[in-house]
Write an enzyme that holds these catalytic residues in place. Structure first.
Site, PDB file in Angstrom:
ATOM      1  N   TYR A  26      47.694  44.305  30.600  1.00 29.74           N
ATOM      2  CA  TYR A  26      46.408  44.903  30.952  1.00 29.74           C
ATOM      3  C   TYR A  26      46.498  46.433  30.900  1.00 29.74           C
ATOM      4  O   TYR A  26      45.642  47.100  30.312  1.00 29.74           O
ATOM      5  CB  TYR A  26      45.980  44.414  32.339  1.00 29.74           C
ATOM      6  N   GLU A  48      35.074  43.708  38.963  1.00 28.91           N
ATOM      7  CA  GLU A  48      35.438  44.691  40.000  1.00 28.91           C
ATOM      8  C   GLU A  48      34.810  44.307  41.331  1.00 28.91           C
ATOM      9  O   GLU A  48      35.433  44.444  42.386  1.00 28.91           O
ATOM     10  CB  GLU A  48      35.009  46.103  39.597  1.00 28.91           C
ATOM     11  N   TRP A  56      43.760  42.814  42.278  1.00 29.07           N
ATOM     12  CA  TRP A  56      43.246  42.779  40.911  1.00 29.07           C
ATOM     13  C   TRP A  56      43.986  41.711  40.103  1.00 29.07           C
ATOM     14  O   TRP A  56      43.418  41.089  39.203  1.00 29.07           O
ATOM     15  CB  TRP A  56      43.359  44.147  40.249  1.00 29.07           C
TER      16      TRP A  56
END
Length: 193
Positions: A26, A48, A56
């Protein structure tokens, strides 16, 4: 842990980007790269918001299931979701099953459809001027900036939910509106133009 780490592959990365293979991919291929397009930015905004209060990494690993559950984050499709879709999403163990966040995702798709200029144009209008140099450490970064505060306020005014200043700044980082890679990080980003 320092803010910059040399990975097993010999590449210098922001430390968080070296903590797991998922994060490394990522970090190296997505985070901080300029992203445009209404559906693409709606996806990131939605993820988000779902991340709020969670890691995350949890969201990143569930992203394929989120994409499937939310019809690839196609704004017009999600905007048409009804109670049956909410029930379906609440039953989907592949995603984060939070009623308020699901309701917000649907409301945000509807709000995005109402934007004459489109979501991408609106969000990018809050991007600050690029820094001359990257930050030397994450201590130099604030989780809220005047730009993220203004973005959150503008979104809320237009009916968006779960888009406070911290979430707005995380969105700005993830989509290349700001370059928060640390000095020395191997990632080279294209210009945001």
């Amino acid at each position: 842990m320092t803010d910059l780490v040399i990975g097993a592959d010999g590449l210098a990365r922001c430390a968080w980007g070296s903590s797991t293979p998922d994060y490394a991919i990522y970090h190296d291929t997505e985070w901080g790269r300029p992203l445009r397009g209404d559906d693409a930015l709606y996806e990131r905004m939605t993820l988000e918001a779902f991340q709020s209060g969670l890691s995350w990494l949890t969201i990143l690993r569930k992203r394929p299931a989120f994409r499937l559950a939310f019809d690839e984050f196609h704004i017009p499709t999600v905007a048409r979701y009804d109670d049956a879709d909410v029930t379906r999403l609440l039953a989907d163990a592949g995603i984060v099953r939070n009623r308020a966040k699901i309701d917000a995702a649907i409301a945000n798709a509807r709000a995005a459809l109402e934007l004459p200029e489109g979501l991408s144009t609106l969000l990018w209008s809050f991007a600050p001027e690029p820094r001359l140099t990257r930050p030397a450490s994450f201590a130099e970064l604030a989780p809220i900036t005047p730009e993220s505060t203004a973005m959150a306020k503008a979104l809320k005014k237009r009916g968006f939910r779960f888009v406070g200043p911290t979430t707005a700044y995380a969105l700005m980082q993830a989509t290349g509106m700001v370059d928060d890679h640390i000095v020395g990080c191997h990632v080279t980003l294209p210009p945001a133009a």
